[in-house]
Design a protein around this motif. Sequence first.
Motif, mmCIF file in Angstrom:
data_model
loop_
_atom_site.group_PDB
_atom_site.id
_atom_site.type_symbol
_atom_site.label_atom_id
_atom_site.label_comp_id
_atom_site.label_asym_id
_atom_site.label_seq_id
_atom_site.Cartn_x
_atom_site.Cartn_y
_atom_site.Cartn_z
ATOM 1 N N GLN A 15 11.374 -9.759 48.700
ATOM 2 C CA GLN A 15 10.561 -8.596 48.376
ATOM 3 C C GLN A 15 11.115 -7.375 49.104
ATOM 4 O OE1 GLN A 15 6.816 -10.137 49.778
ATOM 5 N NE2 GLN A 15 6.193 -10.753 47.724
ATOM 6 N N THR A 17 10.388 -2.955 49.961
ATOM 7 C CA THR A 17 9.483 -1.797 49.971
ATOM 8 C C THR A 17 10.347 -0.538 49.909
ATOM 9 O OG1 THR A 17 7.801 -2.967 51.261
ATOM 10 C CG2 THR A 17 7.739 -0.547 51.292
ATOM 11 N N SER A 19 10.388 3.919 48.672
ATOM 12 C CA SER A 19 9.739 5.134 48.172
ATOM 13 C C SER A 19 10.840 6.150 47.857
ATOM 14 C CB SER A 19 8.764 5.698 49.211
ATOM 15 O OG SER A 19 8.159 6.891 48.745
ATOM 16 N N ILE A 54 9.951 6.344 42.421
ATOM 17 C CA ILE A 54 9.533 4.949 42.611
ATOM 18 C C ILE A 54 8.823 4.832 43.946
ATOM 19 C CG2 ILE A 54 10.304 2.566 42.873
ATOM 20 C CD1 ILE A 54 12.675 3.181 41.136
ATOM 21 N N ASN A 55 7.670 4.212 43.940
ATOM 22 C CA ASN A 55 6.908 3.978 45.166
ATOM 23 C C ASN A 55 6.318 2.568 45.094
ATOM 24 O OD1 ASN A 55 5.589 4.230 47.568
ATOM 25 N ND2 ASN A 55 4.040 5.679 46.854
ATOM 26 N N GLU A 56 6.983 1.613 45.727
ATOM 27 C CA GLU A 56 6.578 0.210 45.662
ATOM 28 C C GLU A 56 6.516 -0.385 47.066
ATOM 29 O OE1 GLU A 56 5.582 -1.236 43.054
ATOM 30 O OE2 GLU A 56 6.389 -0.038 41.394
ATOM 31 N N LYS A 57 5.583 -1.319 47.256
ATOM 32 C CA LYS A 57 5.438 -2.001 48.542
ATOM 33 C C LYS A 57 5.421 -3.501 48.306
ATOM 34 C CE LYS A 57 2.558 -2.238 52.700
ATOM 35 N NZ LYS A 57 1.336 -1.755 53.393
ATOM 36 N N ASN A 58 6.329 -4.191 48.993
ATOM 37 C CA ASN A 58 6.446 -5.658 48.911
ATOM 38 C C ASN A 58 6.540 -6.137 47.463
ATOM 39 O OD1 ASN A 58 6.292 -5.885 51.709
ATOM 40 N ND2 ASN A 58 4.065 -6.124 51.696
ATOM 41 N N ILE A 59 7.413 -5.517 46.706
ATOM 42 C CA ILE A 59 7.618 -5.915 45.316
ATOM 43 C C ILE A 59 8.785 -6.890 45.245
ATOM 44 C CG2 ILE A 59 9.112 -3.915 44.899
ATOM 45 C CD1 ILE A 59 8.159 -3.925 41.992
ATOM 46 N N GLU A 63 11.209 -8.423 39.990
ATOM 47 C CA GLU A 63 10.221 -7.557 39.339
ATOM 48 C C GLU A 63 10.667 -6.103 39.380
ATOM 49 O OE1 GLU A 63 5.542 -6.276 39.981
ATOM 50 O OE2 GLU A 63 6.224 -8.266 40.650
ATOM 51 N N LEU A 64 11.263 -5.704 40.505
ATOM 52 C CA LEU A 64 11.759 -4.332 40.620
ATOM 53 C C LEU A 64 12.890 -4.075 39.629
ATOM 54 C CD1 LEU A 64 11.920 -1.585 42.056
ATOM 55 C CD2 LEU A 64 13.462 -2.665 43.731
ATOM 56 N N LYS A 67 11.814 -3.712 36.120
ATOM 57 C CA LYS A 67 11.066 -2.488 35.890
ATOM 58 C C LYS A 67 11.971 -1.265 35.719
ATOM 59 C CE LYS A 67 7.324 0.277 37.935
ATOM 60 N NZ LYS A 67 6.351 0.372 39.048
#
Length: 564
Positions: A15, A17, A19, A54-59, A63-64, A67
Motif C-alpha cells: 500500500q 500514501t 498527495s 491525486i490524494n490517497e492514503k494506504n491505497i 488499485e492505484l 485507477k
Amino acid sequence: MILFLFLSTHLTFSQVTLSLKNGTLGNIIQTIKTQTEYKFFYDDELTKLKVGDINEKNIPVKELLNKVLPPIGVTYKIDSQIIYLYTKHKKEQTPVHKDNPQKKIIKGCVTDSSGEPLIGVSVSVKGTTFGTVTDIDGNYTLTVPSGYNDIQFSYVGFKTELHSISSDGNLNISLNEDAQAIDEVVVTALGIKREKKMLGYSIQELKGDELNKTGDPSVTGALQGKVAGIQMNISGTGLNGSTKITIRGNSSLTDNNQPLWVVDGVPFNDNSSSSASLYGGIDRGGASVDINPEDIESISVLKGPNAAALYGSRAGNGVILITTKSGTRKEGFGINYTGSFTWTHVSETLHRQQLYGQGIDDKYTQSTPYSFGAKLDGHEYVAWNGETMPYSNYTDTFDDYFNTGFSQSHNVSLGNVTDKSNYRLSIGSLNSNGLFQGENLKKINIDLKAGTTINKFLSLDSKVSLSKTKAENRPFNGKNGEIYQLLMLPANIRLTDLQKYYTADKMHVNWYGPQEDVLNPYYVNNQLSNLDDRWRAFGYYSMKINFTPWLHATAKYAFDYYRT
C-alpha cells in the motif's frame, strides 16, 4: 514436526500514501519505489504523462495503478515484484514532423537467450528521437525516417545492441544478459529477497539452470566444483555414495563438519545411513538424494559463523539453502519436460604390478595369496583349478570386471501463475545401473508447490514433496568387498576362471582359500546381495498475516517423515 512463528519489520509494503497536485506518472513511479519494494521497467517518455490531482492514503498498489493508468493509455504487468509499464493502444512514441520525409515501418520481436519475450525493451533509431518499447509479447513497431539504418535495443540487465534494418522490414533480436549491469538479488535464510551487497554475511548463489547442466541425478554431484570455498569428497562406494561436504575447511577435528541443509526455509535431514568400514558393510548414501535437482530454482551457500545466528548451532559449519521452483506465467498449462541419458565408464584405476605372479621368494606356489612369485614369463604351469596354462599376465583386472553404467532420468512439470495464485506440479523418475553387476538405483519424485493471496491481509503457501528411493545390490566395502579382492588378485589369475564361483560340491570356489579376507569377487557380488527402500514426505504449510504495511506475522508448519 516443526512449527515456526515469527514477527518481523520486513518492508513488504503493498500500500502507498501520496498527495499530488497536477502530478505526472513519474511522480507515482517514484512514490511506489520509495514506499514499497517494487521496481519498474518503462520508457522514459511515459514519466511525462499527466495524471492530475491525486490524494490517497494506504491505497493498494494495484488499485492505484488501475485507477490512474487507463485514462492515460498505459497498462501494466507485475512479475516477481517488477512492474512493467507500456502503452496499450499506442505502439510507439515518435515526434510529429509537419514536413515528414519518406519513412519506413519495421516490426519485430525481442527475446532473451532462452526465447522468452522481453517486455519494455527500448527500441530507438540511432541519431534521432524516434523510439518505442516492446509490448507484453516482446513485439514492437517502429517508424524509421529516411536516411537512417541503425536500430538500438537497450534493456536493464541486458547488453545494449545495435542492428541494421533488414530488407524485408522485420528485425527479430535476442538480447544477451549483462551479469554486471544489475545488483544481484538473492534469497536469504528466512526466504526474503535482498540485494546481495546488503547482506551481513557471506553468501554465494547458484541458479538451477547452471546446476543441472551436467545432468547429474544427485544434488551433491551437480553442486561439485561450482561454488568457491566448498569442498566435496564423493566416495566411490557405488550409486549415491555418501558425500563429505565442508565449507571453508573443517571447523572441528573430532565432531561433525557437515553443513546444514535448508529447503524453502525448513531444515532438511541429510543423515547418512552408511555401515561401510574396513571389514565390510555398504554405503546407502545421504538423504540429499531425495531432492530432485530439476525442482531447484537456486542454491545459496552461506559461508560463515553468522549462519549459526539464523539456524542455531547446527548451522555452525555453514548452510546450503535450497529454493525450489514455483509456477511461472505461461500460456495454457505451462507443461515442461526434461530428460537425460548418461553412460558411465571406469576412466582410471590403480596401477598394479604385472611383473610377478602368485608365490613367494621368486617361486610360484599355491600356498600363499601374495604376489611375490616367479616372473610372468609365459612358461606352462598347473593353475589353481588344475588346468595347464601359460604363466602370464591376464589383462587389466578392473577393466574386465566392471560394467558400463547407464542412467536415465525424466521429469515432467506443469504450472502457472495468476494475479492471486500460483502452482507447480512435477513428477520425476530416475533409473540407474551402476558399474557393479546387478547394482541398480530407482527413484520417483513428486513435488507440489502452491500459494494464493486471499486478500490484502492474508496469504497462504504450501509445499508437499514425496520421494521413493530403492537400491539393489550396493557394493560391499572394505576387505570383504569386491574392490579389495580385485586389488589382491595376482596377475596370473584369470577372471574368466572365477566367474563359476560354485560347484555342486562346494558353495564358494576361489583361487585361494577361501578365507575371511581372500574371497572370490563374483561370490561377493552374487551371494552378498542387499536391498534398501526409503519413502519420504517433506514439506510445509504457511500462513502470512499483514497487520500493517510494515508489520506481518508468518506461521509455518513443517514436516519431514521418512521410512526405511
